[in-house]
Scaffold this motif. Sequence first.
Motif, PDB file in Angstrom:
ATOM      1  N   THR A  13       0.668  -1.316   0.050  1.00  0.00           N
ATOM      2  CA  THR A  13       0.073   0.038   0.038  1.00  0.00           C
ATOM      3  C   THR A  13       0.987   1.211  -0.111  1.00  0.00           C
ATOM      4  O   THR A  13       0.355   2.121  -0.440  1.00  0.00           O
ATOM      5  CB  THR A  13      -0.991  -0.045   1.251  1.00  0.00           C
ATOM      6  OG1 THR A  13      -1.736  -1.199   0.999  1.00  0.00           O
ATOM      7  CG2 THR A  13      -1.933   1.235   1.319  1.00  0.00           C
ATOM      8  N   CYS A 205      -9.957  -3.612   0.379  1.00  0.00           N
ATOM      9  CA  CYS A 205      -9.671  -2.390  -0.484  1.00  0.00           C
ATOM     10  C   CYS A 205     -11.069  -2.300  -1.342  1.00  0.00           C
ATOM     11  O   CYS A 205     -12.044  -2.740  -0.537  1.00  0.00           O
ATOM     12  CB  CYS A 205      -8.682  -2.639  -1.339  1.00  0.00           C
ATOM     13  SG  CYS A 205      -8.641  -4.013  -2.562  1.00  0.00           S
ATOM     14  N   GLU A 247      -4.813  -3.613   1.523  1.00  0.00           N
ATOM     15  CA  GLU A 247      -4.051  -3.891   0.398  1.00  0.00           C
ATOM     16  C   GLU A 247      -4.540  -3.137  -0.828  1.00  0.00           C
ATOM     17  O   GLU A 247      -5.175  -3.705  -1.535  1.00  0.00           O
ATOM     18  CB  GLU A 247      -3.984  -5.516   0.292  1.00  0.00           C
ATOM     19  CG  GLU A 247      -2.774  -5.898  -0.710  1.00  0.00           C
ATOM     20  CD  GLU A 247      -3.132  -7.416  -1.095  1.00  0.00           C
ATOM     21  OE1 GLU A 247      -4.165  -7.981  -1.056  1.00  0.00           O
ATOM     22  OE2 GLU A 247      -1.996  -8.085  -1.464  1.00  0.00           O
ATOM     23  N   ILE A 248      -3.698  -2.084  -1.223  1.00  0.00           N
ATOM     24  CA  ILE A 248      -4.065  -1.354  -2.091  1.00  0.00           C
ATOM     25  C   ILE A 248      -2.820  -0.944  -2.969  1.00  0.00           C
ATOM     26  O   ILE A 248      -1.769  -0.419  -2.749  1.00  0.00           O
ATOM     27  CB  ILE A 248      -4.536   0.105  -1.502  1.00  0.00           C
ATOM     28  CG1 ILE A 248      -5.785  -0.020  -0.800  1.00  0.00           C
ATOM     29  CG2 ILE A 248      -4.834   1.048  -2.919  1.00  0.00           C
ATOM     30  CD1 ILE A 248      -6.250   1.380  -0.122  1.00  0.00           C
ATOM     31  N   TRP A 254      -2.964   6.505  -4.874  1.00  0.00           N
ATOM     32  CA  TRP A 254      -2.448   6.076  -3.324  1.00  0.00           C
ATOM     33  C   TRP A 254      -0.943   6.098  -3.358  1.00  0.00           C
ATOM     34  O   TRP A 254      -0.226   6.604  -2.299  1.00  0.00           O
ATOM     35  CB  TRP A 254      -3.118   4.940  -2.747  1.00  0.00           C
ATOM     36  CG  TRP A 254      -4.694   5.462  -2.700  1.00  0.00           C
ATOM     37  CD1 TRP A 254      -5.752   4.957  -3.389  1.00  0.00           C
ATOM     38  CD2 TRP A 254      -5.235   6.424  -1.845  1.00  0.00           C
ATOM     39  NE1 TRP A 254      -6.875   5.629  -3.055  1.00  0.00           N
ATOM     40  CE2 TRP A 254      -6.659   6.423  -1.820  1.00  0.00           C
ATOM     41  CE3 TRP A 254      -4.790   7.317  -1.082  1.00  0.00           C
ATOM     42  CZ2 TRP A 254      -7.644   7.398  -1.219  1.00  0.00           C
ATOM     43  CZ3 TRP A 254      -5.594   8.129   0.012  1.00  0.00           C
ATOM     44  CH2 TRP A 254      -6.939   8.190  -0.420  1.00  0.00           C
ATOM     45  N   TRP A 255      -0.443   5.611  -4.314  1.00  0.00           N
ATOM     46  CA  TRP A 255       1.237   5.522  -4.496  1.00  0.00           C
ATOM     47  C   TRP A 255       1.849   6.787  -4.677  1.00  0.00           C
ATOM     48  O   TRP A 255       2.991   7.055  -4.392  1.00  0.00           O
ATOM     49  CB  TRP A 255       1.679   4.396  -5.431  1.00  0.00           C
ATOM     50  CG  TRP A 255       1.455   3.097  -5.084  1.00  0.00           C
ATOM     51  CD1 TRP A 255       1.257   2.522  -3.831  1.00  0.00           C
ATOM     52  CD2 TRP A 255       1.677   1.791  -5.621  1.00  0.00           C
ATOM     53  NE1 TRP A 255       1.202   1.277  -3.641  1.00  0.00           N
ATOM     54  CE2 TRP A 255       1.399   0.671  -4.975  1.00  0.00           C
ATOM     55  CE3 TRP A 255       2.186   1.687  -7.297  1.00  0.00           C
ATOM     56  CZ2 TRP A 255       1.727  -0.609  -5.373  1.00  0.00           C
ATOM     57  CZ3 TRP A 255       2.280   0.454  -7.623  1.00  0.00           C
ATOM     58  CH2 TRP A 255       2.060  -0.742  -6.929  1.00  0.00           C
ATOM     59  N   CYS A 266      -6.466   5.212   5.703  1.00  0.00           N
ATOM     60  CA  CYS A 266      -6.922   3.834   5.795  1.00  0.00           C
ATOM     61  C   CYS A 266      -7.599   3.610   7.192  1.00  0.00           C
ATOM     62  O   CYS A 266      -8.602   3.053   7.500  1.00  0.00           O
ATOM     63  CB  CYS A 266      -5.753   2.874   6.072  1.00  0.00           C
ATOM     64  SG  CYS A 266      -4.771   2.543   4.123  1.00  0.00           S
TER      65      CYS A 266
END
Length: 274
Positions: A13, A205, A247-248, A254-255, A266
């Motif tokens: 994530t 997710c 878990e994304i 989001w990265w 989260c």
Amino acid sequence: MPETAQLSINLATVRKQWTLIEAMEGVARAGIPAIAPWRDQIAAAGLGPAVRRFRDLGLKCSGLCRGGMFPADTAAGRRAAMDDNLRALEEAVAFDAACLVLVVGGLPPGSRDLAGARRQVEDGIAELLDHARRAAMPLAIEPLHPMYAADRACVNTMAQALDICDRLGPGLGLACDVYHVWWDPDLQAQIARAGRDRLLAFHICDWLRETKDLLLDRGMMGDGVIDIPLIRSWVEAQGFSGFHEVEIFSAGNWWMRDPDEVLATCIDRHRSVC
Ligand code: ZN
């Protein structure tokens, strides 16, 4: 109980922003009690230093990602995969993981033999399971959405995974990832069939209605179409009391964000929509 008590962060994530050590420290700083590390992150940090920091921070491990990838077109290839799985097992033990997650692998390059790949998967799990039982490390088959059947996992439903569990016996169960199984009309019944002992991990997710990338465009809980509280209720009805592991994989969103903000989101979404 603090609101984060059931939360775990799969470190995929925040993998673009943080190293393993930075991510573990960020998770601990946010008051989140657990992680799921990936083996490439562990390799980059070094197993010894990674485990020492993990223990110093007082974290728990909701699962180690990942073993699997069993099928290969040669016996040497299958042997190499098994050797790698044995190393994954050692790492899972070192982190005292709740389970070693198995993404079982798809078709060997050039192959159209889906049934053969599935046989290789089951043979591989059977061999690994002997070692896993001796190490007291549960193996969690993660059924993946069928769009990954060619390249990542030819086990694609909870029912298919549970058929393997039925045949191979104790020490083997499932990772239930809502992203992969939310669409399955048989999901509630298969969660009940799995039961408490075989529900080893619960990954959360969201599925974005307009998904731009089949791998790297997962949504934050609440931004998509999955009824996470409903699936959670089915899992908890079986007595599952493990972590809710966020878990994304999100290359375009989001990265690219401040990882502390990602963790705060989260926590917030876990409280408000899960
Ligand atoms: Zn997952």
